[in-house]
Design a protein around this motif. Sequence first.
Motif, mmCIF file in Angstrom:
data_model
loop_
_atom_site.group_PDB
_atom_site.id
_atom_site.type_symbol
_atom_site.label_atom_id
_atom_site.label_comp_id
_atom_site.label_asym_id
_atom_site.label_seq_id
_atom_site.Cartn_x
_atom_site.Cartn_y
_atom_site.Cartn_z
ATOM 1 N N PRO A 13 0.934 -0.901 -0.018
ATOM 2 C CA PRO A 13 0.012 -0.623 -0.132
ATOM 3 C C PRO A 13 0.829 1.252 0.338
ATOM 4 N N ASN A 14 0.497 2.623 -0.883
ATOM 5 C CA ASN A 14 1.542 3.914 -0.522
ATOM 6 C C ASN A 14 0.537 4.616 -0.702
ATOM 7 N N PRO A 15 0.095 5.719 0.231
ATOM 8 C CA PRO A 15 -0.394 6.492 0.276
ATOM 9 C C PRO A 15 0.102 7.932 -0.614
ATOM 10 N N PHE A 16 0.945 7.716 -1.261
ATOM 11 C CA PHE A 16 1.385 8.646 -2.133
ATOM 12 C C PHE A 16 0.597 8.161 -3.461
ATOM 13 N N ALA A 17 -0.081 9.131 -4.586
ATOM 14 C CA ALA A 17 -0.319 8.175 -6.429
ATOM 15 C C ALA A 17 0.541 9.056 -6.780
ATOM 16 N N VAL A 18 2.046 8.074 -7.116
ATOM 17 C CA VAL A 18 1.982 9.377 -7.797
ATOM 18 C C VAL A 18 3.292 7.978 -9.168
ATOM 19 N N ALA A 19 2.887 6.411 -8.478
ATOM 20 C CA ALA A 19 4.036 5.947 -9.324
ATOM 21 C C ALA A 19 3.328 5.351 -10.525
ATOM 22 N N GLU A 20 3.808 5.171 -12.171
ATOM 23 C CA GLU A 20 2.821 4.073 -12.986
ATOM 24 C C GLU A 20 2.500 3.525 -12.965
ATOM 25 N N SER A 21 1.508 2.866 -12.422
ATOM 26 C CA SER A 21 0.964 1.388 -12.364
ATOM 27 C C SER A 21 1.007 1.144 -13.912
ATOM 28 N N THR A 22 -0.161 -0.487 -13.844
ATOM 29 C CA THR A 22 -0.798 -1.288 -14.466
ATOM 30 C C THR A 22 -2.043 -0.850 -15.132
ATOM 31 N N PRO A 23 -2.499 -0.177 -16.339
ATOM 32 C CA PRO A 23 -3.394 0.639 -16.228
ATOM 33 C C PRO A 23 -4.936 -0.589 -16.494
ATOM 34 N N LEU A 24 -5.918 -0.449 -16.772
ATOM 35 C CA LEU A 24 -7.301 -1.304 -16.608
ATOM 36 C C LEU A 24 -6.969 -1.977 -17.676
ATOM 37 N N VAL A 25 -7.391 -1.216 -19.238
ATOM 38 C CA VAL A 25 -7.374 -1.186 -20.598
ATOM 39 C C VAL A 25 -6.292 -0.954 -21.070
ATOM 40 N N PRO A 26 -6.289 -1.325 -22.649
ATOM 41 C CA PRO A 26 -5.242 -0.590 -23.137
ATOM 42 C C PRO A 26 -5.345 0.861 -23.201
ATOM 43 N N GLY A 27 -4.258 1.772 -23.829
ATOM 44 C CA GLY A 27 -4.724 2.943 -22.990
ATOM 45 C C GLY A 27 -4.836 4.242 -22.198
ATOM 46 N N GLY A 28 -5.252 3.268 -20.994
ATOM 47 C CA GLY A 28 -6.268 3.484 -19.595
ATOM 48 C C GLY A 28 -4.348 4.162 -18.894
ATOM 49 N N ARG B 66 -2.657 5.638 -15.410
ATOM 50 C CA ARG B 66 -1.376 4.574 -14.358
ATOM 51 C C ARG B 66 -1.775 4.876 -13.506
ATOM 52 N N ILE B 67 -2.300 6.619 -13.391
ATOM 53 C CA ILE B 67 -2.102 6.873 -12.015
ATOM 54 C C ILE B 67 -3.744 6.642 -11.417
ATOM 55 N N ASP B 68 -4.531 7.279 -12.500
ATOM 56 C CA ASP B 68 -6.047 7.243 -11.834
ATOM 57 C C ASP B 68 -6.860 6.219 -12.315
ATOM 58 N N ARG B 69 -6.761 5.227 -11.635
ATOM 59 C CA ARG B 69 -7.507 3.874 -12.059
ATOM 60 C C ARG B 69 -8.802 3.970 -11.341
#
Length: 426
Positions: free
Chosen positions: A342-357, A359-362
């Motif tokens: 868990p991370n309180p700082f949502a700043v890292a680029e993560s796996t998107p949910l859909v193509p082109g989605g 990577r931060i605001d999932r």
Amino acid sequence: MAIHVEVELPGGGQVHAGDLDMHLNRGGALVGCTFRYDTAYLRRPGAYALCPELPLTPGNIPSGSDRPLFGVFADCQPDQWGRTLLFNAERRAARAEGRRFLTLTELDFLLGVQDETRLGALRFSLDDGRTFLGPARSEVPDLVDLPSLTEAADAVAQHRETDRDVRLLVAAGTSMGGARPKATVKDEAGDLWMAKLPESNDRWDVQAWEYLTLRLASDAGIEVPVARLHRIGPGRSILLTRRFDRRPVARDEPDGPAGGRRIGFISADSLTQKAFFEVIDYRTLAETLADHSGRPATDGHDLFRRVAFTLLVRNVDDHMKNHGFLRRADGWSLSPLFDVNPNPFAVAESTPLVPGGSRIDRDVRELLATSDSYGLRPDDARGVLAEVAAATAGWTRVAREMGLPSEEIALMAEAFENPNRDEAAA
């Protein structure tokens, strides 16, 4: 130079799978590789393709231009932490022997990992299987060595390590991925465990919060490895997880291999044949998994549950190397959950949910909209999300039971009480 590759099959038995040639340019950079299955392996009952890039066909199989090393071999190489240790070991050996420092190549990294602790079911040899690489520099450390391993890792991070520190950490294995310090240790029965070590500059007790998150995941119906938390001081812990790529040797196998029977492993990076520059999303992963899993409905549902969990605890250390698959007799299936923080700082680029989605605001609503890719009907998907939300809602109670500091609990509220929890409630 041909590398003799052996693999331990799911039904038991170590066999010669084939031979790997790695092609380096004059500067030592890897430009490609070729693999050729052994003819007897192709005819063997229970033989399987080592990874999707290596179908069970005769003749030489070349790597693609955007993936110079086949995924199953890349997965058992060291990542940033392990490479740092091997660089340090080579530099110190060169100094002690009065010679020039050798530039380590991808071939050196593949063969330099200690054989006993190597991730997955593969073993490598340069003499047709008589000896396997890399040779043990010393015994794999025991659980009682954890304080020494932590001190050695701190020394490496602060660039004040000694020869003894490097020897101890290299003996503890360099095959586990990631940038954070980690080691493989043995318990009293000889089983292998991965020890995640603290870093001196951690802002919170990272290992304790990962342990808490694994407990919540288990409550949410997600398979997790056997885990223990070892406290070593205020705000510092070691997380121990039993290696899930090993099966303990049965009591009626007195001559069984040290550390247990090996289980084949590949990452989602390898399953999807991800190019270095490519971004793979969860919908694509789910659809790819359905093509390779021996139990596609179960794995698809489990993957959906894990993605929902990831969103509700704001796990942003979330990429294709942090999802794994174990080889079973009927195909590849999801490994136990690992590397979920868990991370309180949502700043890292993560796996998107859909193509082109994003990577931060999932958004968990986007996950629900793609439930059919995971083999779930919309009503069933909402039911899974409700179960995960209920299982994770009591995170503060678990944190207090563990004795975690109130200031850390307040900080972590930013991770656990994120907007996706409100959407799940709605």
